[in-house]
Design a protein around this motif. Structure first.
Motif, PDB file in Angstrom:
ATOM      1  N   MET A  32       0.804  -1.212   0.000  1.00 16.34           N
ATOM      2  CA  MET A  32       0.000   0.000   0.000  1.00 16.34           C
ATOM      3  C   MET A  32       0.843   1.272   0.000  1.00 16.34           C
ATOM      4  O   MET A  32       0.412   2.310  -0.487  1.00 16.34           O
ATOM      5  CB  MET A  32      -0.952   0.006   1.193  1.00 16.34           C
ATOM      6  N   ARG A  33       2.043   1.220   0.556  1.00 12.35           N
ATOM      7  CA  ARG A  33       2.866   2.416   0.536  1.00 12.35           C
ATOM      8  C   ARG A  33       3.729   2.504  -0.725  1.00 12.35           C
ATOM      9  O   ARG A  33       4.498   3.432  -0.893  1.00 12.35           O
ATOM     10  CB  ARG A  33       3.733   2.509   1.792  1.00 12.35           C
ATOM     11  N   GLY A  34       3.579   1.495  -1.624  1.00 15.97           N
ATOM     12  CA  GLY A  34       4.225   1.596  -2.923  1.00 15.97           C
ATOM     13  C   GLY A  34       5.599   0.994  -3.019  1.00 15.97           C
ATOM     14  O   GLY A  34       6.328   1.267  -3.980  1.00 15.97           O
ATOM     15  N   ASP A  35       6.000   0.143  -2.051  1.00 14.77           N
ATOM     16  CA  ASP A  35       7.303  -0.512  -2.158  1.00 14.77           C
ATOM     17  C   ASP A  35       7.369  -1.403  -3.392  1.00 14.77           C
ATOM     18  O   ASP A  35       8.445  -1.615  -3.959  1.00 14.77           O
ATOM     19  CB  ASP A  35       7.575  -1.357  -0.908  1.00 14.77           C
ATOM     20  N   TYR A  36       6.223  -1.950  -3.792  1.00 11.27           N
ATOM     21  CA  TYR A  36       6.127  -2.756  -5.003  1.00 11.27           C
ATOM     22  C   TYR A  36       5.158  -2.061  -5.965  1.00 11.27           C
ATOM     23  O   TYR A  36       4.065  -1.678  -5.568  1.00 11.27           O
ATOM     24  CB  TYR A  36       5.622  -4.166  -4.700  1.00 11.27           C
ATOM     25  N   ALA A  37       5.547  -1.922  -7.187  1.00  9.93           N
ATOM     26  CA  ALA A  37       4.712  -1.232  -8.179  1.00  9.93           C
ATOM     27  C   ALA A  37       3.599  -2.152  -8.668  1.00  9.93           C
ATOM     28  O   ALA A  37       3.708  -3.382  -8.557  1.00  9.93           O
ATOM     29  CB  ALA A  37       5.579  -0.794  -9.361  1.00  9.93           C
ATOM     30  N   ARG A  83      -1.417  -6.398  -7.554  1.00 10.05           N
ATOM     31  CA  ARG A  83      -2.557  -5.987  -8.370  1.00 10.05           C
ATOM     32  C   ARG A  83      -2.936  -4.533  -8.132  1.00 10.05           C
ATOM     33  O   ARG A  83      -3.395  -3.842  -9.030  1.00 10.05           O
ATOM     34  CB  ARG A  83      -3.777  -6.855  -8.058  1.00 10.05           C
ATOM     35  N   VAL A  84      -2.757  -4.062  -6.904  1.00 13.82           N
ATOM     36  CA  VAL A  84      -3.273  -2.750  -6.528  1.00 13.82           C
ATOM     37  C   VAL A  84      -2.636  -1.644  -7.356  1.00 13.82           C
ATOM     38  O   VAL A  84      -1.439  -1.668  -7.655  1.00 13.82           O
ATOM     39  CB  VAL A  84      -3.054  -2.475  -5.024  1.00 13.82           C
ATOM     40  N   LYS A  85      -3.443  -0.690  -7.739  1.00 10.59           N
ATOM     41  CA  LYS A  85      -2.973   0.493  -8.460  1.00 10.59           C
ATOM     42  C   LYS A  85      -3.139   1.685  -7.545  1.00 10.59           C
ATOM     43  O   LYS A  85      -4.250   2.073  -7.202  1.00 10.59           O
ATOM     44  CB  LYS A  85      -3.777   0.712  -9.743  1.00 10.59           C
ATOM     45  N   ARG A  86      -2.029   2.256  -7.114  1.00 10.27           N
ATOM     46  CA  ARG A  86      -2.087   3.383  -6.198  1.00 10.27           C
ATOM     47  C   ARG A  86      -2.480   4.642  -6.956  1.00 10.27           C
ATOM     48  O   ARG A  86      -1.859   5.019  -7.946  1.00 10.27           O
ATOM     49  CB  ARG A  86      -0.743   3.595  -5.498  1.00 10.27           C
ATOM     50  N   LEU A 146      10.754   0.355  19.928  1.00 12.13           N
ATOM     51  CA  LEU A 146      10.801   0.861  18.563  1.00 12.13           C
ATOM     52  C   LEU A 146       9.515   1.632  18.270  1.00 12.13           C
ATOM     53  O   LEU A 146       8.498   1.452  18.937  1.00 12.13           O
ATOM     54  CB  LEU A 146      10.932  -0.290  17.558  1.00 12.13           C
ATOM     55  N   HIS A 147       9.584   2.490  17.243  1.00 16.41           N
ATOM     56  CA  HIS A 147       8.369   3.135  16.736  1.00 16.41           C
ATOM     57  C   HIS A 147       8.223   2.761  15.274  1.00 16.41           C
ATOM     58  O   HIS A 147       9.153   2.933  14.483  1.00 16.41           O
ATOM     59  CB  HIS A 147       8.441   4.653  16.867  1.00 16.41           C
ATOM     60  N   ARG A 148       7.069   2.207  14.913  1.00 16.38           N
ATOM     61  CA  ARG A 148       6.836   1.760  13.535  1.00 16.38           C
ATOM     62  C   ARG A 148       5.811   2.657  12.875  1.00 16.38           C
ATOM     63  O   ARG A 148       4.618   2.606  13.207  1.00 16.38           O
ATOM     64  CB  ARG A 148       6.353   0.308  13.521  1.00 16.38           C
ATOM     65  N   GLU A 149       6.293   3.476  11.940  1.00 11.63           N
ATOM     66  CA  GLU A 149       5.380   4.379  11.241  1.00 11.63           C
ATOM     67  C   GLU A 149       4.363   3.601  10.412  1.00 11.63           C
ATOM     68  O   GLU A 149       3.222   4.042  10.255  1.00 11.63           O
ATOM     69  CB  GLU A 149       6.156   5.342  10.343  1.00 11.63           C
ATOM     70  N   ASP A 150       4.762   2.439   9.861  1.00 15.15           N
ATOM     71  CA  ASP A 150       3.828   1.675   9.032  1.00 15.15           C
ATOM     72  C   ASP A 150       2.656   1.150   9.864  1.00 15.15           C
ATOM     73  O   ASP A 150       1.497   1.245   9.450  1.00 15.15           O
ATOM     74  CB  ASP A 150       4.546   0.529   8.315  1.00 15.15           C
ATOM     75  N   LEU A 172      -7.087   9.957   3.864  1.00 15.44           N
ATOM     76  CA  LEU A 172      -5.881   9.480   4.532  1.00 15.44           C
ATOM     77  C   LEU A 172      -4.901   8.863   3.537  1.00 15.44           C
ATOM     78  O   LEU A 172      -3.685   9.045   3.660  1.00 15.44           O
ATOM     79  CB  LEU A 172      -6.237   8.477   5.630  1.00 15.44           C
ATOM     80  N   LYS A 173      -5.427   8.133   2.553  1.00 12.67           N
ATOM     81  CA  LYS A 173      -4.548   7.567   1.528  1.00 12.67           C
ATOM     82  C   LYS A 173      -3.811   8.674   0.786  1.00 12.67           C
ATOM     83  O   LYS A 173      -2.611   8.576   0.512  1.00 12.67           O
ATOM     84  CB  LYS A 173      -5.354   6.727   0.541  1.00 12.67           C
ATOM     85  N   ALA A 174      -4.552   9.723   0.428  1.00 17.32           N
ATOM     86  CA  ALA A 174      -3.942  10.830  -0.307  1.00 17.32           C
ATOM     87  C   ALA A 174      -2.899  11.550   0.526  1.00 17.32           C
ATOM     88  O   ALA A 174      -1.929  12.093  -0.006  1.00 17.32           O
ATOM     89  CB  ALA A 174      -5.024  11.813  -0.758  1.00 17.32           C
ATOM     90  N   LEU A 175      -3.092  11.544   1.842  1.00  9.67           N
ATOM     91  CA  LEU A 175      -2.171  12.230   2.749  1.00  9.67           C
ATOM     92  C   LEU A 175      -1.088  11.307   3.293  1.00  9.67           C
ATOM     93  O   LEU A 175      -0.331  11.715   4.185  1.00  9.67           O
ATOM     94  CB  LEU A 175      -2.952  12.836   3.917  1.00  9.67           C
ATOM     95  N   ARG A 176      -1.022  10.087   2.799  1.00  9.33           N
ATOM     96  CA  ARG A 176      -0.093   9.093   3.355  1.00  9.33           C
ATOM     97  C   ARG A 176       1.326   9.645   3.496  1.00  9.33           C
ATOM     98  O   ARG A 176       1.936   9.569   4.563  1.00  9.33           O
ATOM     99  CB  ARG A 176      -0.061   7.844   2.464  1.00  9.33           C
ATOM    100  N   ASP A 177       1.877  10.190   2.418  1.00 14.74           N
ATOM    101  CA  ASP A 177       3.260  10.675   2.464  1.00 14.74           C
ATOM    102  C   ASP A 177       3.403  11.856   3.412  1.00 14.74           C
ATOM    103  O   ASP A 177       4.423  12.004   4.090  1.00 14.74           O
ATOM    104  CB  ASP A 177       3.734  11.068   1.066  1.00 14.74           C
TER     105      ASP A 177
END
Length: 245
Positions: A32-37, A83-86, A146-150, A172-177
């Motif tokens: 979901m955060r785009g590590d894989y296209a 499959r997901v298209k961000r 630890l603190h995990r942002e994900d 929230l998705k649009a504001l993810r970054d």
């Protein structure tokens, strides 16, 4: 197929995610955060097993849940693909200044507080379990200092999804970054403050979850408001900027 089995914590009696559930949550977050296209092949199962320190059967349970959710698909003999298209952000400009981070917190206070109240009123078992999974990841991270942002973002996004109003979730998705920048800086400040600071933030997350679980909309709204406000105060140390024109 039903989701992976939830294990019980013997000490507290709370449900805790199984190994496959933890792998599912970690892979889902990366996708979901785009590590894989989109349409990118995931690493081979043997490599993913090593990465997450689990057996192939455990990994396959996680992949099956991702397939059922429509996030990955399989090609016979070729492997697993994303499959997901961000979708692109809704016209939000990148975070460039400290003032932008402050504005993001300000905006979150108007959006996420209402989302939490609606989540308390509208959630079903599946939505609550998604929030709980993220809470357990935060608990594990806190226990490891630890603190995990994900996991933090997954917790907030799960609440937005539980509101059953796609506008909260898509915002929230649009504001993810943008949110990630604030969470990362906030996490760094927590790490420098030690274990008590991490535990205090986890207690805030747990309080939000419990209010949603109990269907107490006003308590959920206030718990979320206090959490975001405290996060902003911890990050800025009372030195917020004057954003007047």
């Amino acid at each position: 197929m039903a989701g992976p089995e939830i294990e019980k914590d013997g000490a507290s009696g709370r449900s805790r995610p199984s190994l496959s559930e933890k792998v599912y949550a970690a892979l889902r977050s990366r996708i979901m955060r785009g590590d894989y296209a989109p349409n990118e092949k995931l690493p081979a199962e043997k490599d993913l097993s090593v990465t997450f320190g689990v057996s192939r059967p455990v990994l396959r349970l996680a992949l099956e849940q991702l397939r059922e959710e429509g996030l990955v698909y399989s090609r016979q003999g070729a492997g697993n693909f994303v499959r997901v298209k961000r979708e692109p952000a809704l016209g939000y400009t990148p975070v460039e200044t400290i003032a932008d981070i402050q504005r993001c917190y300000e905006f979150r206070l108007t959006v996420e507080t209402d989302a939490a109240a609606l989540a308390a009123q509208r959630h079903n078992d599946a939505a609550l379990q998604e929030i709980e999974r993220a809470l357990h990841l935060l608990s594990d991270a806190t226990g490891s200092r630890l603190h995990r942002e994900d996991a933090d973002f997954a917790f907030h996004q799960g609440i937005a999804r539980a509101s059953n109003n796609q506008y909260y979730e898509e915002t929230l998705k649009a504001l993810r970054d943008h949110i990630h920048v604030g969470m990362k800086l906030h996490g760094e400040s927590l790490m420098s403050d030690g274990a008590k600071a991490l535990e205090a933030v986890f207690a805030e997350h747990r309080g939000i979850y419990e209010a949603i679980r109990d269907r107490d909309a006003e308590r959920a709204r206030e718990a979320m408001r206090q959490h975001i406000t405290h996060s902003r105060e911890r990050l800025f140390g009372g030195g917020e900027l004057d954003l007047s024109l």
